[in-house]
Design a protein around this motif. Structure first.
Motif, PDB file in Angstrom:
ATOM      1  N   LYS A  64      72.561  11.794  94.411  1.00 52.18           N
ATOM      2  CA  LYS A  64      71.205  11.821  94.964  1.00 52.18           C
ATOM      3  C   LYS A  64      70.351  10.703  94.381  1.00 52.18           C
ATOM      4  CE  LYS A  64      71.341  16.848  95.093  1.00 52.18           C
ATOM      5  NZ  LYS A  64      70.807  18.077  94.534  1.00 52.18           N
ATOM      6  N   GLY A  66      65.891   9.658  94.837  1.00 54.97           N
ATOM      7  CA  GLY A  66      64.622   9.916  95.491  1.00 54.97           C
ATOM      8  C   GLY A  66      64.335  11.396  95.593  1.00 54.97           C
ATOM      9  N   GLN A  67      63.360  11.735  96.437  1.00 58.98           N
ATOM     10  CA  GLN A  67      63.013  13.138  96.672  1.00 58.98           C
ATOM     11  C   GLN A  67      62.391  13.265  98.060  1.00 58.98           C
ATOM     12  OE1 GLN A  67      60.290  14.139  93.572  1.00 58.98           O
ATOM     13  NE2 GLN A  67      58.632  12.909  94.390  1.00 58.98           N
ATOM     14  N   ARG A  68      62.519  14.448  98.623  1.00 61.67           N
ATOM     15  CA  ARG A  68      61.895  14.717  99.920  1.00 61.67           C
ATOM     16  C   ARG A  68      60.386  14.622  99.753  1.00 61.67           C
ATOM     17  NH1 ARG A  68      64.374  17.780 103.815  1.00 61.67           N
ATOM     18  NH2 ARG A  68      62.594  16.975 104.983  1.00 61.67           N
ATOM     19  N   SER A 106      63.075   7.901 101.649  1.00 62.43           N
ATOM     20  CA  SER A 106      62.483   8.786 100.654  1.00 62.43           C
ATOM     21  C   SER A 106      63.540   9.528  99.828  1.00 62.43           C
ATOM     22  CB  SER A 106      61.564   9.806 101.328  1.00 62.43           C
ATOM     23  OG  SER A 106      62.270  10.569 102.290  1.00 62.43           O
ATOM     24  N   PHE A 107      64.672   9.855 100.438  1.00 63.12           N
ATOM     25  CA  PHE A 107      65.671  10.670  99.750  1.00 63.12           C
ATOM     26  C   PHE A 107      67.045  10.408 100.347  1.00 63.12           C
ATOM     27  CE2 PHE A 107      67.799  14.955  99.365  1.00 63.12           C
ATOM     28  CZ  PHE A 107      67.939  14.952  97.981  1.00 63.12           C
ATOM     29  N   GLU A 109      71.087  11.911  99.892  1.00 67.01           N
ATOM     30  CA  GLU A 109      72.001  12.868  99.277  1.00 67.01           C
ATOM     31  C   GLU A 109      73.367  12.712  99.923  1.00 67.01           C
ATOM     32  OE1 GLU A 109      72.176  17.527  98.052  1.00 67.01           O
ATOM     33  OE2 GLU A 109      71.263  17.063  99.985  1.00 67.01           O
ATOM     34  N   TYR A 128      65.115   3.512  97.403  1.00 69.35           N
ATOM     35  CA  TYR A 128      64.006   4.457  97.539  1.00 69.35           C
ATOM     36  C   TYR A 128      62.705   3.676  97.725  1.00 69.35           C
ATOM     37  CZ  TYR A 128      60.644   8.034  96.135  1.00 69.35           C
ATOM     38  OH  TYR A 128      59.598   8.903  96.104  1.00 69.35           O
TER      39      TYR A 128
END
Length: 154
Positions: A64, A66-68, A106-107, A109, A128
């Motif tokens: 992974k 980044g992040q949502r 942004s993300f 996975e 990102y």
């Protein structure tokens, strides 16, 4: 001799391909097997950004970065399953978008299932917060390689 040439050509056709995501932008995906791990090095001397690696179960690895974020959406999803009779060193290269300008990433996975727990993932360009990303996932000495990668953006 002709059947062996057909097998090689079939492998090349099956191992390099392009997916079209639901949004109409393309993601380029390439899977190669390499007999010498030392040949897996890309862009000698470049600085790679590693993806976070979580070993969830035996052989199931989640990479992974980044992040949502609010209002982001799924901009690309690629997946496949590949099996061999002898262990392989595998390199998966994912490039979003394959052409033009994509959404701001942004993300990312990638869930990978393989027979060994040896592997790594890293970004080689973009990333990102940018409108493109190119990353590599490597698996070593595996009899199978199943991947499901999602890229979210805005």
């Amino acid at each position: 001799m002709l059947p062996s040439i057909f097998v090689v050509l079939a492998f090349l056709v099956l191992s390099t391909y392009s997916y079209r995501s639901e949004t109409g932008s393309q993601t380029y995906v390439e899977v190669i097997t390499i007999d010498d791990i030392a040949k897996l090095k890309l862009n000698e001397g470049a600085e790679f950004i590693p993806l976070t690696r979580d070993l969830e179960n035996r052989g199931l690895i989640s990479y992974k970065i980044g992040q949502r974020v609010p209002n982001d959406r799924l901009v690309s999803r690629v997946s496949d399953s590949i099996y061999w009779n002898v262990p392989q060193n595998v390199q998966l290269r994912v490039e979003y978008p394959s052409k033009g300008i994509g959404a701001v990433v942004s993300f990312v996975e990638c869930n990978v299932n393989q027979s060994s727990e040896n592997g790594r993932a890293y970004i080689i360009s973009g990333g990102y917060g940018q409108r493109n990303i190119c990353f590599v996932i490597e698996a070593f000495s595996t009899f199978w390689f199943n991947y499901d990668c999602t890229i979210w953006g805005k």
